[in-house]
Motif scaffolding. Sequence first.
Motif, PDB file in Angstrom:
ATOM      1  N   SER A  14      42.774  15.858   6.673  1.00 39.03           N
ATOM      2  CA  SER A  14      43.654  16.562   5.729  1.00 39.03           C
ATOM      3  C   SER A  14      43.323  18.039   5.600  1.00 39.03           C
ATOM      4  O   SER A  14      44.151  18.837   5.167  1.00 39.03           O
ATOM      5  CB  SER A  14      43.551  15.895   4.350  1.00 39.03           C
ATOM      6  N   ARG A  37      42.636  10.571   2.894  1.00 38.57           N
ATOM      7  CA  ARG A  37      42.616   9.844   1.617  1.00 38.57           C
ATOM      8  C   ARG A  37      44.013   9.608   1.064  1.00 38.57           C
ATOM      9  O   ARG A  37      44.263   8.604   0.405  1.00 38.57           O
ATOM     10  CB  ARG A  37      41.806  10.638   0.584  1.00 38.57           C
ATOM     11  N   TYR A 147      22.672  16.372   1.436  1.00 33.75           N
ATOM     12  CA  TYR A 147      23.538  16.591   2.603  1.00 33.75           C
ATOM     13  C   TYR A 147      22.732  16.496   3.898  1.00 33.75           C
ATOM     14  O   TYR A 147      23.102  15.796   4.834  1.00 33.75           O
ATOM     15  CB  TYR A 147      24.194  17.970   2.484  1.00 33.75           C
ATOM     16  N   VAL A 180      31.179  27.092   9.707  1.00 33.48           N
ATOM     17  CA  VAL A 180      32.609  27.313   9.891  1.00 33.48           C
ATOM     18  C   VAL A 180      33.326  27.675   8.588  1.00 33.48           C
ATOM     19  O   VAL A 180      33.034  27.116   7.526  1.00 33.48           O
ATOM     20  CB  VAL A 180      33.265  26.037  10.487  1.00 33.48           C
ATOM     21  N   THR A 182      35.538  27.023   6.269  1.00 35.85           N
ATOM     22  CA  THR A 182      36.363  25.959   5.689  1.00 35.85           C
ATOM     23  C   THR A 182      36.019  25.888   4.205  1.00 35.85           C
ATOM     24  O   THR A 182      35.162  26.637   3.719  1.00 35.85           O
ATOM     25  CB  THR A 182      36.027  24.589   6.310  1.00 35.85           C
TER      26      THR A 182
HETATM   27  N1  LIG Z   1      32.074  23.912   7.686  1.00 31.32           N
HETATM   28  C1  LIG Z   1      30.852  23.937   8.196  1.00 31.32           C
HETATM   29  O1  LIG Z   1      30.218  25.018   8.264  1.00 31.32           O
HETATM   30  C2  LIG Z   1      30.203  22.693   8.723  1.00 31.32           C
HETATM   31  C3  LIG Z   1      28.929  22.813   9.327  1.00 31.32           C
HETATM   32  C4  LIG Z   1      28.312  21.661   9.823  1.00 31.32           C
HETATM   33  C5  LIG Z   1      28.959  20.438   9.737  1.00 31.32           C
HETATM   34  N2  LIG Z   1      30.193  20.347   9.129  1.00 31.32           N
HETATM   35  C6  LIG Z   1      30.806  19.013   9.051  1.00 31.32           C
HETATM   36  O2  LIG Z   1      32.129  19.054   9.565  1.00 31.32           O
HETATM   37  C7  LIG Z   1      32.936  18.067   8.921  1.00 31.32           C
HETATM   38  C8  LIG Z   1      34.218  18.703   8.406  1.00 31.32           C
HETATM   39  O3  LIG Z   1      33.850  19.673   7.405  1.00 31.32           O
HETATM   40  P1  LIG Z   1      34.809  20.863   6.955  1.00 31.32           P
HETATM   41  O4  LIG Z   1      33.993  22.095   7.010  1.00 31.32           O
HETATM   42  O5  LIG Z   1      36.111  20.795   7.654  1.00 31.32           O
HETATM   43  O6  LIG Z   1      34.966  20.484   5.400  1.00 31.32           O
HETATM   44  P2  LIG Z   1      36.249  20.406   4.456  1.00 31.32           P
HETATM   45  O7  LIG Z   1      37.155  21.528   4.727  1.00 31.32           O
HETATM   46  O8  LIG Z   1      35.701  20.207   3.097  1.00 31.32           O
HETATM   47  O9  LIG Z   1      36.969  19.067   4.959  1.00 31.32           O
HETATM   48  C9  LIG Z   1      36.349  17.832   4.803  1.00 31.32           C
HETATM   49  C10 LIG Z   1      37.339  16.755   5.188  1.00 31.32           C
HETATM   50  O10 LIG Z   1      36.713  15.483   4.944  1.00 31.32           O
HETATM   51  C11 LIG Z   1      37.579  14.723   4.129  1.00 31.32           C
HETATM   52  N3  LIG Z   1      36.880  13.778   3.274  1.00 31.32           N
HETATM   53  C12 LIG Z   1      35.904  14.029   2.370  1.00 31.32           C
HETATM   54  N4  LIG Z   1      35.578  12.896   1.725  1.00 31.32           N
HETATM   55  C13 LIG Z   1      36.370  11.916   2.240  1.00 31.32           C
HETATM   56  C14 LIG Z   1      36.524  10.540   1.977  1.00 31.32           C
HETATM   57  N5  LIG Z   1      35.805   9.925   1.027  1.00 31.32           N
HETATM   58  N6  LIG Z   1      37.425   9.843   2.697  1.00 31.32           N
HETATM   59  C15 LIG Z   1      38.185  10.446   3.650  1.00 31.32           C
HETATM   60  N7  LIG Z   1      38.103  11.751   3.924  1.00 31.32           N
HETATM   61  C16 LIG Z   1      37.197  12.472   3.220  1.00 31.32           C
HETATM   62  C17 LIG Z   1      38.310  15.749   3.286  1.00 31.32           C
HETATM   63  O11 LIG Z   1      39.442  15.149   2.697  1.00 31.32           O
HETATM   64  P3  LIG Z   1      40.118  15.723   1.319  1.00 31.32           P
HETATM   65  O12 LIG Z   1      40.985  16.871   1.773  1.00 31.32           O
HETATM   66  O13 LIG Z   1      40.879  14.541   0.805  1.00 31.32           O
HETATM   67  O14 LIG Z   1      38.999  16.146   0.427  1.00 31.32           O
HETATM   68  C18 LIG Z   1      38.614  16.801   4.336  1.00 31.32           C
HETATM   69  O15 LIG Z   1      39.728  16.445   5.105  1.00 31.32           O
HETATM   70  C19 LIG Z   1      32.070  17.464   7.813  1.00 31.32           C
HETATM   71  O16 LIG Z   1      31.535  16.228   8.222  1.00 31.32           O
HETATM   72  C20 LIG Z   1      30.963  18.502   7.637  1.00 31.32           C
HETATM   73  O17 LIG Z   1      29.776  17.955   7.124  1.00 31.32           O
HETATM   74  C21 LIG Z   1      30.820  21.433   8.624  1.00 31.32           C
END
Ligand SMILES: NC(=O)c1ccc[n+]([C@@H]2O[C@H](COP(=O)([O-])OP(=O)(O)OC[C@H]3O[C@@H](n4cnc5c(N)ncnc54)[C@H](OP(=O)(O)O)[C@@H]3O)[C@@H](O)[C@H]2O)c1
Length: 224
Positions: A14, A37, A147, A180, A182
Amino acid sequence: MTNEVQKAIITGASNGIGRFLTEKLLNEGIQVIAVTRSGNIENFTHPNLTVVKGDISDEGSINQAIEQIGQIASQVDYLINNAGVGPDLGDEIPTAEHLNTSFAVNTTGTVLFTEGVLKYLKNDAHVVFLSTAMALIRNAGPNGPAYRMSKAAINMYAVILAQRLAERNIRVTPLHPGWVQTRMGGENAPVTVEQSVTGIYKALTENTESGKFWNIEVGGLEEY
Ligand SMILES: NC(=O)c1ccc[n+]([C@@H]2O[C@H](COP(=O)([O-])OP(=O)(O)OC[C@H]3O[C@@H](n4cnc5c(N)ncnc54)[C@H](OP(=O)(O)O)[C@@H]3O)[C@@H](O)[C@H]2O)c1
Protein backbone atom coordinates in the motif's frame (compact mmCIF):
# COMPACT_ATOMS: atom_id res chain seq x y z
CA MET A 1 8.20 -22.90 -26.71
CA THR A 2 5.85 -20.61 -24.75
CA ASN A 3 7.04 -17.71 -22.65
CA GLU A 4 4.99 -18.05 -19.47
CA VAL A 5 4.12 -14.83 -17.65
CA GLN A 6 5.99 -14.63 -14.36
CA LYS A 7 4.10 -14.17 -11.07
CA ALA A 8 4.97 -12.43 -7.83
CA ILE A 9 3.43 -12.14 -4.38
CA ILE A 10 4.29 -9.03 -2.38
CA THR A 11 3.19 -7.94 1.11
CA GLY A 12 2.74 -4.39 2.35
CA ALA A 13 2.08 -2.99 -1.11
CA SER A 14 0.00 0.00 0.00
CA ASN A 15 2.89 2.37 0.65
CA GLY A 16 6.58 3.10 0.29
CA ILE A 17 8.89 0.50 -1.24
CA GLY A 18 6.13 -2.11 -1.58
CA ARG A 19 3.87 0.24 -3.51
CA PHE A 20 6.62 1.22 -6.00
CA LEU A 21 7.98 -2.30 -6.31
CA THR A 22 4.49 -3.49 -7.23
CA GLU A 23 4.42 -0.96 -10.05
CA LYS A 24 7.93 -1.93 -11.20
CA LEU A 25 7.02 -5.63 -11.33
CA LEU A 26 3.88 -4.87 -13.34
CA ASN A 27 5.88 -2.68 -15.73
CA GLU A 28 8.26 -5.62 -16.21
CA GLY A 29 5.29 -7.74 -17.34
CA ILE A 30 5.01 -9.73 -14.11
CA GLN A 31 1.59 -10.64 -12.69
CA VAL A 32 1.33 -9.40 -9.12
CA ILE A 33 -0.69 -10.53 -6.12
CA ALA A 34 -0.31 -7.77 -3.57
CA VAL A 35 -1.29 -8.05 0.08
CA THR A 36 -2.44 -4.92 1.89
CA ARG A 37 -4.31 -4.29 5.11
CA SER A 38 -7.19 -2.59 3.30
CA GLY A 39 -7.49 -5.02 0.42
CA ASN A 40 -6.71 -2.35 -2.16
CA ILE A 41 -4.00 0.09 -3.22
CA GLU A 42 -5.21 3.67 -3.15
CA ASN A 43 -5.57 5.25 -6.61
CA PHE A 44 -3.95 2.30 -8.37
CA THR A 45 -5.29 -0.57 -10.44
CA HIS A 46 -3.75 -2.66 -13.21
CA PRO A 47 -5.11 -5.56 -15.26
CA ASN A 48 -2.29 -7.83 -14.02
CA LEU A 49 -2.70 -6.85 -10.37
CA THR A 50 -4.84 -8.63 -7.77
CA VAL A 51 -4.94 -7.15 -4.30
CA VAL A 52 -5.70 -9.42 -1.35
CA LYS A 53 -6.62 -8.19 2.12
CA GLY A 54 -4.17 -9.28 4.79
CA ASP A 55 -2.85 -8.01 8.10
CA ILE A 56 0.59 -9.54 8.57
CA SER A 57 0.39 -9.04 12.37
CA ASP A 58 -2.73 -11.23 12.64
CA GLU A 59 -2.63 -15.02 12.22
CA GLY A 60 -6.31 -15.32 11.25
CA SER A 61 -5.98 -12.62 8.63
CA ILE A 62 -2.77 -14.18 7.30
CA ASN A 63 -4.52 -17.55 6.93
CA GLN A 64 -7.42 -15.96 5.06
CA ALA A 65 -5.01 -14.21 2.71
CA ILE A 66 -3.11 -17.47 2.11
CA GLU A 67 -6.35 -19.27 1.27
CA GLN A 68 -7.44 -16.52 -1.12
CA ILE A 69 -4.05 -16.49 -2.83
CA GLY A 70 -4.34 -20.26 -3.32
CA GLN A 71 -7.53 -19.74 -5.30
CA ILE A 72 -5.82 -17.44 -7.79
CA ALA A 73 -2.16 -18.44 -7.97
CA SER A 74 0.15 -21.38 -8.37
CA GLN A 75 3.64 -21.75 -9.77
CA VAL A 76 4.64 -18.34 -8.38
CA ASP A 77 8.15 -17.10 -9.27
CA TYR A 78 8.76 -14.46 -6.59
CA LEU A 79 7.68 -13.99 -2.98
CA ILE A 80 8.60 -10.57 -1.62
CA ASN A 81 8.11 -10.14 2.12
CA ASN A 82 8.07 -6.37 2.33
CA ALA A 83 5.51 -5.47 5.03
CA GLY A 84 7.32 -4.06 8.03
CA VAL A 85 7.15 -1.63 10.93
CA GLY A 86 9.77 0.28 12.88
CA PRO A 87 7.96 1.71 15.91
CA ASP A 88 11.12 2.36 17.95
CA LEU A 89 13.51 3.71 15.31
CA GLY A 90 13.68 6.95 17.31
CA ASP A 91 14.07 5.24 20.69
CA GLU A 92 16.86 3.50 22.56
CA ILE A 93 15.00 1.59 25.29
CA PRO A 94 12.99 -1.42 24.08
CA THR A 95 9.45 -1.55 25.47
CA ALA A 96 7.08 -4.51 25.54
CA GLU A 97 4.77 -2.69 23.14
CA HIS A 98 7.53 -1.97 20.61
CA LEU A 99 8.91 -5.51 20.86
CA ASN A 100 5.45 -7.04 20.38
CA THR A 101 4.56 -4.79 17.44
CA SER A 102 7.92 -5.24 15.72
CA PHE A 103 8.04 -9.01 16.11
CA ALA A 104 4.35 -9.46 15.22
CA VAL A 105 4.84 -7.99 11.73
CA ASN A 106 8.56 -8.23 10.96
CA THR A 107 9.09 -11.74 12.30
CA THR A 108 6.11 -13.91 13.35
CA GLY A 109 3.67 -12.71 10.68
CA THR A 110 6.33 -12.71 7.98
CA VAL A 111 7.37 -16.28 8.86
CA LEU A 112 3.77 -17.57 9.04
CA PHE A 113 2.85 -15.94 5.74
CA THR A 114 5.97 -17.33 4.06
CA GLU A 115 5.34 -20.85 5.37
CA GLY A 116 1.75 -20.67 4.14
CA VAL A 117 2.54 -19.62 0.58
CA LEU A 118 5.56 -21.89 0.03
CA LYS A 119 3.22 -24.47 -1.53
CA TYR A 120 2.26 -21.98 -4.25
CA LEU A 121 5.85 -21.33 -5.28
CA LYS A 122 7.39 -23.07 -8.24
CA ASN A 123 10.70 -24.84 -7.94
CA ASP A 124 13.42 -22.29 -8.82
CA ALA A 125 11.39 -19.50 -7.20
CA HIS A 126 13.02 -16.66 -5.24
CA VAL A 127 11.94 -15.63 -1.73
CA VAL A 128 13.06 -12.15 -0.67
CA PHE A 129 12.87 -10.50 2.74
CA LEU A 130 13.09 -6.74 3.17
CA SER A 131 15.56 -6.76 6.02
CA THR A 132 18.03 -4.06 7.00
CA ALA A 133 21.76 -3.57 7.42
CA MET A 134 20.81 -2.21 10.88
CA ALA A 135 20.18 -5.84 11.89
CA LEU A 136 23.71 -7.03 11.14
CA ILE A 137 25.65 -7.63 14.37
CA ARG A 138 28.59 -5.51 13.22
CA ASN A 139 26.22 -2.55 12.64
CA ALA A 140 24.66 -2.67 16.13
CA GLY A 141 23.74 0.81 17.33
CA PRO A 142 21.62 2.54 19.94
CA ASN A 143 18.34 3.28 18.17
CA GLY A 144 15.56 0.89 17.16
CA PRO A 145 16.44 -2.08 19.38
CA ALA A 146 13.13 -3.91 18.80
CA TYR A 147 13.29 -3.20 15.08
CA ARG A 148 16.91 -4.41 14.82
CA MET A 149 16.20 -7.61 16.78
CA SER A 150 13.07 -8.45 14.78
CA LYS A 151 14.97 -8.08 11.50
CA ALA A 152 17.99 -10.02 12.82
CA ALA A 153 15.57 -12.86 13.51
CA ILE A 154 14.34 -12.77 9.93
CA ASN A 155 17.93 -12.93 8.67
CA MET A 156 18.35 -16.17 10.63
CA TYR A 157 15.05 -17.52 9.31
CA ALA A 158 16.17 -16.71 5.75
CA VAL A 159 19.28 -18.87 6.19
CA ILE A 160 17.29 -21.73 7.76
CA LEU A 161 14.76 -21.53 4.92
CA ALA A 162 17.49 -21.44 2.28
CA GLN A 163 18.82 -24.73 3.65
CA ARG A 164 15.37 -26.32 3.75
CA LEU A 165 14.37 -25.19 0.25
CA ALA A 166 17.64 -26.06 -1.45
CA GLU A 167 16.17 -29.35 -2.68
CA ARG A 168 13.47 -27.36 -4.53
CA ASN A 169 16.16 -25.04 -5.86
CA ILE A 170 14.32 -22.08 -4.28
CA ARG A 171 16.62 -19.15 -3.50
CA VAL A 172 16.15 -17.09 -0.34
CA THR A 173 17.56 -13.57 0.02
CA PRO A 174 17.31 -11.18 2.95
CA LEU A 175 18.24 -7.74 1.66
CA HIS A 176 18.97 -4.19 2.72
CA PRO A 177 17.03 -1.80 0.45
CA GLY A 178 19.15 1.22 1.40
CA TRP A 179 18.07 4.02 3.72
CA VAL A 180 15.06 5.03 1.68
CA GLN A 181 12.79 8.09 1.48
CA THR A 182 9.56 6.53 2.71
CA ARG A 183 7.24 7.01 5.67
CA MET A 184 9.63 4.74 7.62
CA GLY A 185 12.91 6.11 6.24
CA GLY A 186 11.92 9.78 6.45
CA GLU A 187 12.62 12.63 4.05
CA ASN A 188 16.34 12.92 4.93
CA ALA A 189 17.11 9.42 3.67
CA PRO A 190 19.71 9.48 0.86
CA VAL A 191 18.09 6.83 -1.36
CA THR A 192 14.94 7.50 -3.40
CA VAL A 193 12.25 4.86 -3.62
CA GLU A 194 12.94 4.54 -7.35
CA GLN A 195 16.66 3.85 -6.72
CA SER A 196 15.83 1.31 -4.04
CA VAL A 197 13.29 -0.49 -6.21
CA THR A 198 15.78 -0.68 -9.09
CA GLY A 199 18.29 -2.29 -6.72
CA ILE A 200 15.74 -4.71 -5.28
CA TYR A 201 14.67 -5.76 -8.78
CA LYS A 202 18.31 -6.48 -9.63
CA ALA A 203 18.64 -8.70 -6.54
CA LEU A 204 15.35 -10.41 -7.33
CA THR A 205 16.26 -11.27 -10.89
CA GLU A 206 20.07 -11.57 -10.80
CA ASN A 207 21.08 -13.08 -7.46
CA THR A 208 21.90 -16.75 -8.00
CA GLU A 209 23.03 -17.48 -4.42
CA SER A 210 20.76 -18.57 -1.57
CA GLY A 211 20.84 -17.68 2.12
CA LYS A 212 23.23 -14.77 1.55
CA PHE A 213 22.63 -11.13 2.50
CA TRP A 214 22.23 -8.62 -0.36
CA ASN A 215 22.79 -4.90 0.11
CA ILE A 216 21.45 -2.68 -2.65
CA GLU A 217 23.87 0.08 -1.56
CA VAL A 218 26.70 -2.35 -2.35
CA GLY A 219 24.87 -3.61 -5.43
CA GLY A 220 25.47 -7.20 -4.45
CA LEU A 221 26.13 -9.67 -1.66
CA GLU A 222 27.90 -8.85 1.60
CA GLU A 223 28.76 -10.78 4.75
CA TYR A 224 26.23 -10.99 7.59
N1 LIG B 1 12.82 2.90 4.37
C1 LIG B 1 14.00 2.42 4.76
O1 LIG B 1 14.98 3.19 4.88
C2 LIG B 1 14.18 0.96 5.03
C3 LIG B 1 15.48 0.51 5.37
C4 LIG B 1 15.68 -0.85 5.63
C5 LIG B 1 14.61 -1.73 5.53
N2 LIG B 1 13.35 -1.26 5.22
C6 LIG B 1 12.26 -2.25 5.17
O2 LIG B 1 11.56 -2.13 3.94
C7 LIG B 1 10.20 -2.53 4.11
C8 LIG B 1 9.28 -1.46 3.55
O3 LIG B 1 9.48 -0.26 4.33
P1 LIG B 1 9.07 1.19 3.81
O4 LIG B 1 10.25 2.05 4.03
O5 LIG B 1 8.43 1.13 2.47
O6 LIG B 1 8.00 1.58 4.94
P2 LIG B 1 6.54 2.21 4.85
O7 LIG B 1 6.51 3.28 3.84
O8 LIG B 1 6.17 2.51 6.25
O9 LIG B 1 5.67 0.99 4.30
C9 LIG B 1 5.50 -0.16 5.06
C10 LIG B 1 4.48 -1.04 4.37
O10 LIG B 1 4.25 -2.18 5.21
C11 LIG B 1 2.86 -2.29 5.43
N3 LIG B 1 2.52 -2.90 6.70
C12 LIG B 1 2.90 -2.51 7.94
N4 LIG B 1 2.31 -3.29 8.86
C13 LIG B 1 1.54 -4.18 8.18
C14 LIG B 1 0.68 -5.23 8.56
N5 LIG B 1 0.46 -5.52 9.85
N6 LIG B 1 0.07 -5.95 7.60
C15 LIG B 1 0.26 -5.67 6.28
N7 LIG B 1 1.04 -4.67 5.86
C16 LIG B 1 1.68 -3.94 6.81
C17 LIG B 1 2.35 -0.86 5.38
O11 LIG B 1 0.95 -0.87 5.22
P3 LIG B 1 0.01 0.39 5.70
O12 LIG B 1 0.11 1.38 4.58
O13 LIG B 1 -1.34 -0.25 5.85
O14 LIG B 1 0.58 0.89 6.99
C18 LIG B 1 3.13 -0.33 4.18
O15 LIG B 1 2.53 -0.73 2.98
C19 LIG B 1 10.01 -2.77 5.61
O16 LIG B 1 10.06 -4.14 5.90
C20 LIG B 1 11.20 -2.04 6.23
O17 LIG B 1 11.58 -2.56 7.47
C21 LIG B 1 13.12 0.05 4.97
